[in-house]
Write a protein that holds these residues in place. Structure first.
Motif, PDB file in Angstrom:
ATOM      1  N   GLN A 145       0.831  -1.203   0.000  1.00 30.65           N
ATOM      2  CA  GLN A 145       0.000   0.000   0.000  1.00 30.65           C
ATOM      3  C   GLN A 145       0.867   1.255   0.000  1.00 30.65           C
ATOM      4  N   GLU A 179      -8.255   3.132   2.540  1.00 30.36           N
ATOM      5  CA  GLU A 179      -8.185   1.675   2.379  1.00 30.36           C
ATOM      6  C   GLU A 179      -7.130   1.074   3.304  1.00 30.36           C
ATOM      7  N   ALA A 184     -13.386  -0.583   6.420  1.00 34.44           N
ATOM      8  CA  ALA A 184     -14.205  -0.159   5.269  1.00 34.44           C
ATOM      9  C   ALA A 184     -15.086   1.033   5.588  1.00 34.44           C
ATOM     10  N   GLN A 187     -13.812   4.411   4.320  1.00 37.96           N
ATOM     11  CA  GLN A 187     -14.065   4.685   2.910  1.00 37.96           C
ATOM     12  C   GLN A 187     -15.494   5.163   2.689  1.00 37.96           C
ATOM     13  N   GLU A 191     -15.639   9.258   1.616  1.00 37.74           N
ATOM     14  CA  GLU A 191     -15.516   9.413   0.169  1.00 37.74           C
ATOM     15  C   GLU A 191     -16.589  10.294  -0.473  1.00 37.74           C
TER      16      GLU A 191
END
Length: 272
Positions: A145, A179, A184, A187, A191
């Motif tokens: 990542q 991420e 989760a 996100q 977002e």
């Protein structure tokens, strides 16, 4: 002379009270049958009776089980497919699925735009979320990542040198950090606001010659903090980055109290 006994008062008022009470209720609008098909199957998926990856019965089978016409079933399935709760794989068969985060975010961004939220309202939310996500990511991020963030940085340097639009790259950088938290909900929470706020770069960068370099500098320091696993440093640089974004927006002559608008990409329904 009017009768002022208690009985007389109540007998006169009763019809009016009944009429006022009746005005509180409106006619019940029956949901279309295809909507009921959608809600029935949606409930089966959300309650786990239809597991993700399970194949749905055919249109004919569903119509027979639900007692509706095939055309009604087909319309209900179309809504499910649009919502991301079912998807087609091989052939025409449908399978239960989870909606993609980017599809949910696009719909939420459109809802925020319709509410005419301002730059400052979105900025305040991301000022709270982005530093916290950076701190969490610093503790959980994996080597691959970090490599993805460094690749994004290389492409961002090229885009700044060429004078290209940075919206897609900036969205990608912050999405990679969300991420990397391994959670989760980061996100899903951040977002929709980011998809409306970060395209402000398209208005700001052409007016401020130093803006691209400052963005790159912030991203460099954030990545360096990740490599050190330093949560505080990552959060501090992210906070500085988000604050700097607002300062640049104002210096570029943009009004932070004005409503934001969907970018051309978002109007087309694509994330990037």
């Amino acid at each position: 002379m009017a009768d002022r006994t208690p009985g007389a008062v109540s007998s006169v008022a009763a019809p009016q009270q009944a009429e006022d009470t009746a005005n509180h209720f409106a006619a019940i609008e029956a949901a279309p049958a295809y909507r009921l098909v959608f809600e029935t199957i949606e409930r089966e998926i959300l309650d786990g009776r239809l597991a993700l990856g399970d194949r749905l019965p055919t249109e004919t089978e569903l119509a027979a089980r639900l007692g509706v016409h095939r055309s009604t079933t087909r319309e209900g399935l179309r809504l499910l497919e649009e919502s991301g709760l079912v998807q087609r794989r091989t052939g025409r068969r449908l399978y239960a699925s989870a909606p993609r985060a980017e599809d949910l975010s696009t719909r939420a961004s459109r809802a925020l735009a319709l509410q005419r939220v301002s730059f400052d309202e979105l900025w305040q939310l991301l000022l709270a979320l982005e530093p916290a996500a950076a701190a969490q990511a610093a503790l959980a991020i994996r080597p691959e990542q970090i490599e993805a963030l460094e690749d994004n940085l290389v492409r961002t340097r090229v885009a700044v040198a060429e004078g290209s639009v940075l919206t897609t790259l900036d969205l990608e950088f912050h999405a990679l950090i969300a991420e990397a938290t391994g959670n989760a909900t980061w996100q899903l929470a951040r977002e929709p606001a980011a998809m409306l706020l970060f395209p402000a770069n398209e208005r700001m960068l052409p007016r401020l010659s130093q803006a691209g370099a400052r963005l790159i500098e912030a991203h460099e320091h954030i990545i360096a903090a990740f490599k050190k696993r330093d949560a505080k440093l990552a959060a501090d640089w992210m906070r500085r980055h988000i604050n700097d974004f607002r300062r640049g927006y104002v210096l570029a002559g943009c009004d932070p109290d004005e409503p934001v608008h969907l970018s051309a990409t978002q109007k087309g329904g694509a994330r990037r």
